[in-house]
Design an enzyme around this catalytic site. Structure first.
Site, PDB file in Angstrom:
ATOM      1  N   CYS A 122       0.810  -1.224   0.000  1.00  0.00           N
ATOM      2  CA  CYS A 122       0.000   0.000   0.000  1.00  0.00           C
ATOM      3  C   CYS A 122       0.841   1.270   0.000  1.00  0.00           C
ATOM      4  O   CYS A 122       0.318   2.358  -0.275  1.00  0.00           O
ATOM      5  CB  CYS A 122      -0.959  -0.009   1.187  1.00  0.00           C
ATOM      6  N   HIS A 255      -3.137   7.214   2.350  1.00  0.00           N
ATOM      7  CA  HIS A 255      -3.589   5.923   1.830  1.00  0.00           C
ATOM      8  C   HIS A 255      -4.991   5.649   2.357  1.00  0.00           C
ATOM      9  O   HIS A 255      -5.263   5.793   3.541  1.00  0.00           O
ATOM     10  CB  HIS A 255      -2.619   4.833   2.272  1.00  0.00           C
ATOM     11  N   ASN A 285     -10.151  -0.060   0.073  1.00  0.00           N
ATOM     12  CA  ASN A 285      -8.691   0.012   0.076  1.00  0.00           C
ATOM     13  C   ASN A 285      -8.188  -0.573  -1.244  1.00  0.00           C
ATOM     14  O   ASN A 285      -8.261  -1.777  -1.462  1.00  0.00           O
ATOM     15  CB  ASN A 285      -8.151  -0.791   1.271  1.00  0.00           C
TER      16      ASN A 285
END
Length: 328
Positions: A122, A255, A285
């Site tokens: 990520c 993020h 996500n």
């Protein structure tokens, strides 16, 4: 003359299939797994996510995002001299050929520009931007396409409601170019392999067969605790390197993993919630794609404007984390 790397184009792409929390709840109920829209949203801030169609790979999503970024930048594919693609879900299980090379081909680029994948989960996009910035500042490259692209739906364990509800698919891209105007003001990257076990896909290829599992594993509480701890620190490190204070940040683009982590980071930086770009509610996500996706949306809807100072930061498996401070 000081050479900076400046963002001149952004682009993003989401697969057509949108999966709401209710859709996912019904899918899991058929497997005997209980969840609900309220349960998912209250813990993550996620209301929906997108899933790629069968046969639609990370490179396909990346190409669509890249085309939009190139169009905004006013460049053609053959104007690029480097492609850096961040992904934890490359087109090929063995990770080669690189998805960046596949994207180069699908974009019709014939100038033999360099192309490489970056893997930091990520945090991948932040790592990729930092790498591109270094190449541009060194004079080695002039126009760099940086992409984050993921099809996380392919590695989710739909028997584990704690993880399968969190992730989605998508791609985001930027074009960086050498400029005399300040652009990327500071970058800061970190990793701590001692925490590699809390977020992983614990499988590998042995004799051409999968050993272990190809599905995602996450220790949610451990990831949450570590993320909250490191994100504020790395943002301040980037600010210190640029000689700036948190009050000079116009927009925070973290993020998009969990709204509680995001709100905690904004609060610790003293930023008003309305100064944080939030897309996790509609995208889930999307790992390395989440930051460029959110950036592109905020640029195109007029929130992020030329001259704004934007802090982008990510945290991911590895354990990795980093921040990029940029003047648009």
């Amino acid at each position: 003359m000081t050479v900076y790397s400046k963002i001149i184009g952004t682009g993003s792409y989401l697969p057509e299939r949108r999966v709401s929390n209710q859709d996912l709840t019904e899918q899991l109920a058929a497997k005997g797994i209980e969840t609900s829209d309220e349960w998912i949203f209250s813990r993550s801030g996620i209301a929906a996510r997108h899933y790629a169609a069968p046969g639609q790979n990370s490179s396909d999503l990346a190409v669509e995002a890249a085309k939009k970024a190139l169009e905004m930048a006013g460049l053609r594919g053959n104007d690029l001299d480097l492609i850096i693609l961040a992904s934890s879900t490359p087109d090929f299980f063995g990770s080669f050929p690189s998805t960046a090379c596949i994207v180069q081909d699908k974009l019709g680029i014939t100038n033999h520009c360099a192309a490489v994948d970056v893997q930091a989960v990520c945090s991948g996009f932040v790592y990729a931007v930092s790498t591109a910035d270094a190449f541009i500042r060194s004079g080695a490259h002039k126009n760099v396409l940086v992409i984050g692209a993921e099809v996380f739906s392919r590695i989710l364990n739909f028997d584990d409601r704690g993880t399968c509800v969190l992730f989605g698919d998508g791609a985001g891209a930027i074009v960086l170019t050498a400029s005399s105007e300040p652009g990327i003001l500071a970058t800061k990257l970190h990793a701590d392999g001692a925490h590699s076990g809390i977020l992983s896909v614990p499988g590998n290829v042995t004799g051409g067969a999968l050993a272990g599992t190809g599905l995602l594993y996450m220790d949610g509480p451990a990831v949450f605790k570590l993320a909250v701890s490191v994100l504020e620190k790395v943002a301040h490190e980037a600010l210190e390197h640029a000689g700036m204070g948190a009050d000079q940040i116009d927009w925070l683009i973290p993020h998009q993993a969990n709204i509680r982590i995001m709100n905690s980071t904004a609060k610790k930086l003293g930023m008003a919630p309305e100064k944080m770009v939030v897309t996790v509610d509609q995208h889930g996500n999307t790992s390395a794609a989440s930051i460029p996706l959110a950036l592109d949306i905020a640029v195109r809807d007029g929130r992020v404007k030329k001259g704004d100072n934007v802090m982008m930061e990510g945290v991911g498996g590895g354990f990795t984390w980093g921040a990029v401070l940029v003047k648009m």
